[in-house]
Design an enzyme around this catalytic site. Structure first.
Site, PDB file in Angstrom:
ATOM      1  N   TYR A 138      37.091 -75.355  32.884  1.00  0.00           N
ATOM      2  CA  TYR A 138      37.266 -73.792  33.272  1.00  0.00           C
ATOM      3  C   TYR A 138      38.460 -74.081  34.276  1.00  0.00           C
ATOM      4  O   TYR A 138      39.331 -72.958  34.233  1.00  0.00           O
ATOM      5  CB  TYR A 138      36.019 -73.357  33.670  1.00  0.00           C
ATOM      6  CG  TYR A 138      36.223 -71.972  34.082  1.00  0.00           C
ATOM      7  CD1 TYR A 138      35.960 -71.008  33.314  1.00  0.00           C
ATOM      8  CD2 TYR A 138      35.861 -71.612  35.492  1.00  0.00           C
ATOM      9  CE1 TYR A 138      35.970 -69.628  33.447  1.00  0.00           C
ATOM     10  CE2 TYR A 138      35.701 -70.281  35.840  1.00  0.00           C
ATOM     11  CZ  TYR A 138      35.869 -69.249  34.840  1.00  0.00           C
ATOM     12  OH  TYR A 138      35.748 -67.911  35.509  1.00  0.00           O
ATOM     13  N   LYS A 142      41.933 -71.819  33.760  1.00  0.00           N
ATOM     14  CA  LYS A 142      42.568 -70.749  34.757  1.00  0.00           C
ATOM     15  C   LYS A 142      43.746 -71.379  35.545  1.00  0.00           C
ATOM     16  O   LYS A 142      44.777 -70.231  35.713  1.00  0.00           O
ATOM     17  CB  LYS A 142      41.227 -70.665  35.993  1.00  0.00           C
ATOM     18  CG  LYS A 142      40.150 -70.001  35.487  1.00  0.00           C
ATOM     19  CD  LYS A 142      40.393 -68.512  35.040  1.00  0.00           C
ATOM     20  CE  LYS A 142      39.411 -67.773  34.244  1.00  0.00           C
ATOM     21  NZ  LYS A 142      39.717 -66.640  33.473  1.00  0.00           N
ATOM     22  N   TRP A 204      16.233 -73.722  45.380  1.00  0.00           N
ATOM     23  CA  TRP A 204      17.061 -75.346  45.593  1.00  0.00           C
ATOM     24  C   TRP A 204      17.510 -75.182  46.987  1.00  0.00           C
ATOM     25  O   TRP A 204      18.269 -74.075  47.239  1.00  0.00           O
ATOM     26  CB  TRP A 204      17.902 -75.297  44.479  1.00  0.00           C
ATOM     27  CG  TRP A 204      17.242 -76.084  43.099  1.00  0.00           C
ATOM     28  CD1 TRP A 204      16.020 -75.829  42.768  1.00  0.00           C
ATOM     29  CD2 TRP A 204      17.927 -76.957  42.072  1.00  0.00           C
ATOM     30  NE1 TRP A 204      15.881 -76.522  41.915  1.00  0.00           N
ATOM     31  CE2 TRP A 204      16.704 -77.162  41.362  1.00  0.00           C
ATOM     32  CE3 TRP A 204      19.013 -77.469  41.958  1.00  0.00           C
ATOM     33  CZ2 TRP A 204      16.874 -78.036  40.526  1.00  0.00           C
ATOM     34  CZ3 TRP A 204      19.180 -78.479  40.982  1.00  0.00           C
ATOM     35  CH2 TRP A 204      18.229 -78.692  40.147  1.00  0.00           C
TER      36      TRP A 204
HETATM   37  N1  LIG Z   1      32.311 -62.863  37.278  1.00  0.00           N
HETATM   38  C1  LIG Z   1      32.644 -63.583  38.206  1.00  0.00           C
HETATM   39  O1  LIG Z   1      32.281 -63.755  39.500  1.00  0.00           O
HETATM   40  C2  LIG Z   1      34.121 -63.683  38.297  1.00  0.00           C
HETATM   41  C3  LIG Z   1      34.918 -64.279  39.393  1.00  0.00           C
HETATM   42  C4  LIG Z   1      36.254 -64.694  39.436  1.00  0.00           C
HETATM   43  C5  LIG Z   1      36.844 -64.558  38.282  1.00  0.00           C
HETATM   44  N2  LIG Z   1      36.336 -64.061  37.030  1.00  0.00           N
HETATM   45  C6  LIG Z   1      37.019 -63.717  35.620  1.00  0.00           C
HETATM   46  O2  LIG Z   1      36.925 -62.607  35.326  1.00  0.00           O
HETATM   47  C7  LIG Z   1      37.013 -62.416  33.817  1.00  0.00           C
HETATM   48  C8  LIG Z   1      35.810 -61.658  33.390  1.00  0.00           C
HETATM   49  O3  LIG Z   1      34.657 -62.358  33.870  1.00  0.00           O
HETATM   50  P1  LIG Z   1      33.191 -61.736  33.731  1.00  0.00           P
HETATM   51  O4  LIG Z   1      32.311 -62.344  34.817  1.00  0.00           O
HETATM   52  O5  LIG Z   1      33.407 -60.282  33.430  1.00  0.00           O
HETATM   53  O6  LIG Z   1      32.784 -62.529  32.050  1.00  0.00           O
HETATM   54  P2  LIG Z   1      31.772 -61.948  31.008  1.00  0.00           P
HETATM   55  O7  LIG Z   1      30.811 -60.931  31.533  1.00  0.00           O
HETATM   56  O8  LIG Z   1      31.164 -63.090  30.454  1.00  0.00           O
HETATM   57  O9  LIG Z   1      32.835 -61.184  29.952  1.00  0.00           O
HETATM   58  C9  LIG Z   1      33.772 -62.018  29.260  1.00  0.00           C
HETATM   59  C10 LIG Z   1      34.103 -61.031  28.134  1.00  0.00           C
HETATM   60  O10 LIG Z   1      35.105 -61.858  27.389  1.00  0.00           O
HETATM   61  C11 LIG Z   1      34.670 -61.632  25.944  1.00  0.00           C
HETATM   62  N3  LIG Z   1      35.135 -62.609  25.295  1.00  0.00           N
HETATM   63  C12 LIG Z   1      34.826 -64.109  25.341  1.00  0.00           C
HETATM   64  N4  LIG Z   1      35.482 -64.799  24.370  1.00  0.00           N
HETATM   65  C13 LIG Z   1      36.052 -63.873  23.658  1.00  0.00           C
HETATM   66  C14 LIG Z   1      36.935 -64.230  22.428  1.00  0.00           C
HETATM   67  N5  LIG Z   1      37.093 -65.443  22.090  1.00  0.00           N
HETATM   68  N6  LIG Z   1      37.516 -62.998  21.891  1.00  0.00           N
HETATM   69  C15 LIG Z   1      37.343 -61.869  22.386  1.00  0.00           C
HETATM   70  N7  LIG Z   1      36.436 -61.408  23.683  1.00  0.00           N
HETATM   71  C16 LIG Z   1      35.917 -62.663  23.990  1.00  0.00           C
HETATM   72  C17 LIG Z   1      33.221 -61.388  25.947  1.00  0.00           C
HETATM   73  O11 LIG Z   1      32.772 -60.577  24.846  1.00  0.00           O
HETATM   74  P3  LIG Z   1      31.244 -61.573  24.141  1.00  0.00           P
HETATM   75  O12 LIG Z   1      30.190 -61.528  25.215  1.00  0.00           O
HETATM   76  O13 LIG Z   1      31.150 -60.589  23.133  1.00  0.00           O
HETATM   77  O14 LIG Z   1      31.602 -62.799  23.896  1.00  0.00           O
HETATM   78  C18 LIG Z   1      33.081 -60.495  27.260  1.00  0.00           C
HETATM   79  O15 LIG Z   1      33.221 -59.117  26.765  1.00  0.00           O
HETATM   80  C19 LIG Z   1      37.012 -63.968  33.532  1.00  0.00           C
HETATM   81  O16 LIG Z   1      38.492 -64.415  33.144  1.00  0.00           O
HETATM   82  C20 LIG Z   1      36.491 -64.596  34.799  1.00  0.00           C
HETATM   83  O17 LIG Z   1      36.906 -65.810  34.560  1.00  0.00           O
HETATM   84  C21 LIG Z   1      34.918 -63.774  36.913  1.00  0.00           C
END
Ligand SMILES: NC(=O)c1ccc[n+]([C@@H]2O[C@H](COP(=O)([O-])OP(=O)(O)OC[C@H]3O[C@@H](n4cnc5c(N)ncnc54)[C@H](OP(=O)(O)O)[C@@H]3O)[C@@H](O)[C@H]2O)c1
Length: 314
Positions: A138, A142, A204
């Site tokens: 991952y 990134k 934990w």
């Molecule tokens: N959450 C955090 O704490 C955090 C922190 C730093 C950075 N980020 C970054 O922010 C971004 C969003 O994170 P998030 O937490 O919102 O993630 P999330 O809740 O897991 O949402 C990911 C989204 O991407 C879609 N997706 C995944 N694979 C796909 C594909 N092959 N084609 C089309 N859509 C796809 C998912 O749809 P499905 O569910 O239908 O697969 C979902 O809508 C990511 O890049 C993550 O690395 C997140």
């Protein structure tokens, strides 16, 4: 400043950060928002992504789609994590360039920083050491996403920016204990213990490590702020400055949920890094600050869990 009449493509609109961004874009008067869920457009498919961008020609793009997961998923689905994330990033960024997207935001992650980074983590520490090995697929994907944005800017003049949000939480988070991040996992465990009448919850580690958390609407807010005002190739952190120990966080979640039992820490289990905090001076100096306190954010998240997620489960 983005034109509110411009066509915006928001990927990952069903996820934690994407769903917040969608609400915010609507609230801020964007009328022409384009979304496609995973089933309709698989972003790992290059030809489909190219065709989509060629037909739709969005002016702006928020990249909130990615393969995301907890420690277990990151350790076991290593091939899927690197393949899906590299493909999604390369496909969107290249198609955005070809179809003339004016501005794009890519979400990087704090795990792209070196595992032994000084704290708080400043943007200039990026690529000064190796990332954590447990989620190397991952993290490397990134890092590749950031490099793609910077390389397309350098060679083709694309205004593609990279933001690094800290640990986000909020409505539509993943509450499945197999794969949940810290806050949704605590909400789930305390809620289940309250319902079952369990007298004690064992967590934990020592409870001493400190972590930073940000409510998902604050990330959405910062993202639009950056799309309106930030045009640099350098990554930029999105932190809340709210650093809290695991013990204090657990007590807070316990109080919000109204669990009456006790909390014990299993000190034989690992703690992880003692501190992980982003330095958000850069975005703060530009004029943006997080607004939602951790207490308020956890209350809103628990309300959503009860009304939407848990209600659909039972
Ligand atoms: N959450 C955090 O704490 C955090 C922190 C730093 C950075 N980020 C970054 O922010 C971004 C969003 O994170 P998030 O937490 O919102 O993630 P999330 O809740 O897991 O949402 C990911 C989204 O991407 C879609 N997706 C995944 N694979 C796909 C594909 N092959 N084609 C089309 N859509 C796809 C998912 O749809 P499905 O569910 O239908 O697969 C979902 O809508 C990511 O890049 C993550 O690395 C997140």
């Amino acid at each position: 400043m983005l034109k509110r009449s411009g066509k915006v493509y928001l990927s990952g609109n069903t996820g934690l950060l994407g769903s917040s961004a969608l609400r915010l874009l609507k609230d801020r008067g964007f009328k022409n928002i384009l979304v496609r869920n995973h089933k309709r457009l698989d972003l790992t498919r290059q030809l489909d992504v190219e065709k989509f961008f060629k037909n739709e020609r969005p002016a702006y793009c928020f990249m909130a789609a990615a393969k995301v997961g907890g420690i277990l998923a990151n350790r076991t689905l290593t091939g899927q994590f690197i393949y899906d994330n590299l493909m999604i990033e390369a496909n969107i960024i290249n198609a955005a360039y070809i179809s003339g997207v004016k501005k794009l935001l890519f979400y990087a992650s704090a795990c792209s920083y070196p595992v032994d980074s000084r704290q708080p983590m400043k943007e200039e520490y990026f690529l000064t050491g190796r990332p954590e090995h447990t989620n190397i697929s991952y993290a490397v994907a990134k890092i590749a996403g950031i490099t793609l944005c910077q390389a397309y800017r350098a060679q083709y003049g694309c205004n593609f920016i990279c933001a690094v949000p800290t640990n986000a939480y909020g409505p539509r988070d993943n509450f499945d204990l197999k794969d949940a991040h810290v806050i949704p996992a605590l909400i789930r465990r305390f809620h289940d213990a309250k319902i079952k009448g369990d007298k004690k919850i064992i967590l934990w580690g020592t409870g001493k490590p400190k972590r930073e958390f940000i409510y998902s609407d604050d990330v959405a807010n910062a993202s639009l702020f950056l799309m309106d005002h930030y045009n640099s190739p350098d990554i930029i952190n999105i932190g809340s400055g709210c650093e809290i120990s695991v013990k204090d966080l657990s007590n807070l979640v316990k109080d919000v949920i109204g669990y009456r039992g006790s909390i014990a820490f299993d000190r034989t289990k690992p703690d992880g890094a003692s501190r992980k905090l982003l330095d958000s001076t850069r975005i703060n100096r530009l004029g943006w600050r997080a607004r939602v306190s951790i207490e308020e954010g956890i209350k809103k998240t628990y309300d959503w869990f009860i009304k939407e997620y848990h209600a659909n489960e039972v």
